[in-house]
Design an enzyme around this catalytic site. Structure first.
Site, PDB file in Angstrom:
ATOM      1  N   ASP A 140      23.962   6.214  -1.435  1.00  0.00           N
ATOM      2  CA  ASP A 140      23.318   7.281  -2.203  1.00  0.00           C
ATOM      3  C   ASP A 140      21.928   7.627  -1.666  1.00  0.00           C
ATOM      4  O   ASP A 140      21.416   8.716  -1.930  1.00  0.00           O
ATOM      5  CB  ASP A 140      23.192   6.872  -3.674  1.00  0.00           C
ATOM      6  CG  ASP A 140      24.480   7.066  -4.455  1.00  0.00           C
ATOM      7  OD1 ASP A 140      25.336   7.858  -4.020  1.00  0.00           O
ATOM      8  OD2 ASP A 140      24.631   6.413  -5.507  1.00  0.00           O
ATOM      9  N   HIS A 160       4.323   0.580   2.116  1.00  0.00           N
ATOM     10  CA  HIS A 160       4.582  -0.701   2.783  1.00  0.00           C
ATOM     11  C   HIS A 160       4.457  -1.804   1.752  1.00  0.00           C
ATOM     12  O   HIS A 160       3.488  -1.834   0.980  1.00  0.00           O
ATOM     13  CB  HIS A 160       3.591  -0.934   3.916  1.00  0.00           C
ATOM     14  CG  HIS A 160       3.673  -2.303   4.510  1.00  0.00           C
ATOM     15  ND1 HIS A 160       4.864  -2.868   4.924  1.00  0.00           N
ATOM     16  CD2 HIS A 160       2.712  -3.240   4.753  1.00  0.00           C
ATOM     17  CE1 HIS A 160       4.636  -4.074   5.406  1.00  0.00           C
ATOM     18  NE2 HIS A 160       3.341  -4.327   5.310  1.00  0.00           N
ATOM     19  N   HIS A 176       5.804  -6.212   0.856  1.00  0.00           N
ATOM     20  CA  HIS A 176       6.439  -7.439   1.335  1.00  0.00           C
ATOM     21  C   HIS A 176       7.424  -7.896   0.261  1.00  0.00           C
ATOM     22  O   HIS A 176       7.495  -9.089  -0.057  1.00  0.00           O
ATOM     23  CB  HIS A 176       5.393  -8.511   1.632  1.00  0.00           C
ATOM     24  CG  HIS A 176       4.573  -8.212   2.849  1.00  0.00           C
ATOM     25  ND1 HIS A 176       4.784  -8.826   4.062  1.00  0.00           N
ATOM     26  CD2 HIS A 176       3.567  -7.333   3.053  1.00  0.00           C
ATOM     27  CE1 HIS A 176       3.927  -8.354   4.956  1.00  0.00           C
ATOM     28  NE2 HIS A 176       3.178  -7.437   4.362  1.00  0.00           N
ATOM     29  N   ASN A 197       0.833  -1.199   0.000  1.00  0.00           N
ATOM     30  CA  ASN A 197       0.000   0.000   0.000  1.00  0.00           C
ATOM     31  C   ASN A 197       0.865   1.244   0.000  1.00  0.00           C
ATOM     32  O   ASN A 197       1.985   1.238   0.519  1.00  0.00           O
ATOM     33  CB  ASN A 197      -0.954   0.008   1.200  1.00  0.00           C
ATOM     34  CG  ASN A 197      -0.279  -0.378   2.491  1.00  0.00           C
ATOM     35  OD1 ASN A 197       0.488   0.393   3.057  1.00  0.00           O
ATOM     36  ND2 ASN A 197      -0.561  -1.583   2.984  1.00  0.00           N
ATOM     37  N   SER A 214      -8.319  -1.383   1.125  1.00  0.00           N
ATOM     38  CA  SER A 214      -7.896  -2.693   1.610  1.00  0.00           C
ATOM     39  C   SER A 214      -8.329  -3.813   0.670  1.00  0.00           C
ATOM     40  O   SER A 214      -9.509  -3.922   0.314  1.00  0.00           O
ATOM     41  CB  SER A 214      -8.494  -2.935   2.997  1.00  0.00           C
ATOM     42  OG  SER A 214      -8.102  -4.193   3.499  1.00  0.00           O
ATOM     43  N   GLY A 215      -7.350  -4.643   0.260  1.00  0.00           N
ATOM     44  CA  GLY A 215      -7.658  -5.867  -0.459  1.00  0.00           C
ATOM     45  C   GLY A 215      -8.176  -5.723  -1.867  1.00  0.00           C
ATOM     46  O   GLY A 215      -8.651  -6.704  -2.452  1.00  0.00           O
ATOM     47  N   ASP A 224      -3.289  -1.246   7.125  1.00  0.00           N
ATOM     48  CA  ASP A 224      -2.097  -0.625   7.714  1.00  0.00           C
ATOM     49  C   ASP A 224      -2.252   0.879   7.919  1.00  0.00           C
ATOM     50  O   ASP A 224      -1.270   1.560   8.232  1.00  0.00           O
ATOM     51  CB  ASP A 224      -0.871  -0.890   6.827  1.00  0.00           C
ATOM     52  CG  ASP A 224      -0.516  -2.358   6.748  1.00  0.00           C
ATOM     53  OD1 ASP A 224      -0.302  -2.958   7.814  1.00  0.00           O
ATOM     54  OD2 ASP A 224      -0.461  -2.905   5.635  1.00  0.00           O
ATOM     55  N   TYR A 246      24.819  16.596  -6.986  1.00  0.00           N
ATOM     56  CA  TYR A 246      24.350  15.545  -7.884  1.00  0.00           C
ATOM     57  C   TYR A 246      23.095  16.011  -8.631  1.00  0.00           C
ATOM     58  O   TYR A 246      22.201  16.617  -8.043  1.00  0.00           O
ATOM     59  CB  TYR A 246      24.036  14.274  -7.091  1.00  0.00           C
ATOM     60  CG  TYR A 246      23.455  13.164  -7.923  1.00  0.00           C
ATOM     61  CD1 TYR A 246      24.273  12.259  -8.587  1.00  0.00           C
ATOM     62  CD2 TYR A 246      22.077  13.027  -8.064  1.00  0.00           C
ATOM     63  CE1 TYR A 246      23.739  11.239  -9.361  1.00  0.00           C
ATOM     64  CE2 TYR A 246      21.529  12.012  -8.840  1.00  0.00           C
ATOM     65  CZ  TYR A 246      22.367  11.127  -9.478  1.00  0.00           C
ATOM     66  OH  TYR A 246      21.838  10.125 -10.248  1.00  0.00           O
TER      67      TYR A 246
END
Length: 228
Positions: free
Chosen positions: A118, A93, A95, A27, A43-44, A74, A225
């Protein structure tokens, strides 16, 4: 809020594009600081069918103020990070495989080279485990609290990610797209560290002077940079 919902939708769609999620395992959110509102993935809901209008708007207490779906499970973690870290504009977030492997091993992702330096000023930390009481109580809120506890006094944008023990990675940035960028980098440096330590288990951390040079030339007060 439509513009922010579009940005959050696009950032969420970047997760499968960059190989950071399987099914609905991730998410992205972003915050409108002036209004005190957060836009987050529902959600889902499958990425294949998700639309910008499906994004859910919540206030800082987690109450839904716009949207037909329930917000990400979450959400309370995201809200705690926004409350405690004013510099954050977006949170991710996932996995993702390698970063989650370090989380499951209970180890920080070590800073071994300049790619890491970096983006992250030092190791990407791993939180302590949550207690049974913390898990059985306000689990998602307590996940946010343990992230804040682990960061301590560090500037969050100097350490734009963390792995939560036995759970997985969280990353953040100045907006949703920046947060996704940092999540992609975290997964890559997690993979690099795993490979490098496999080649040389005694491998030391990057030299501090090289770490400082690479981080500061991109993020320091005299950064040079890229283009202005």
């Amino acid at each position: 809020m439509q513009k922010l919902k579009q940005q959050v939708f696009e950032a969420n769609m970047d997760l499968p594009r960059y190989g950071l999620v399987t099914f609905t395992w991730g998410n992205v959110s972003a915050i409108d600081r002036e209004r005190g509102l957060v836009v987050i993935k529902p959600s889902g809901v499958a990425y294949e069918t998700m639309k910008a209008d499906d994004m859910v708007v919540v206030d800082m207490s987690g109450k839904v103020v716009e949207g037909a779906y329930r917000p990400s499970s979450d959400t309370a973690t995201h809200l705690e990070l926004y409350r405690r870290c004013p510099s954050l504009g977006g949170i991710v977030h996932t996995h993702s495989t390698h970063a989650t492997a370090w989380a499951q091993a209970g180890l920080a992702i070590p800073a071994l080279g300049t790619t890491h330096a970096d983006y992250f000023f030092g190791d990407i930390p791993c939180t302590r485990g949550l207690s049974e009481e913390e898990v059985q109580g306000e689990y998602e809120l307590n996940t946010g609290k343990v992230i804040i506890e682990t960061l301590g006094n560090a500037e969050p944008l100097h350490t734009p990610g963390i792995v939560v023990y036995q759970h997985g990675p969280f990353a953040w940035g100045k907006d949703a797209h920046d947060a996704v960028h940092n999540a992609v980098v975290m997964e890559e440096v997690a993979k690099m560290a795993w490979i490098a330590r496999g080649i040389n288990p005694q491998l030391n951390h990057i030299d501090s002077f090289l770490m400082n040079k690479h981080f500061m030339r991109k993020h320091g007060p005299n950064a040079y940079y890229g283009q202005k």
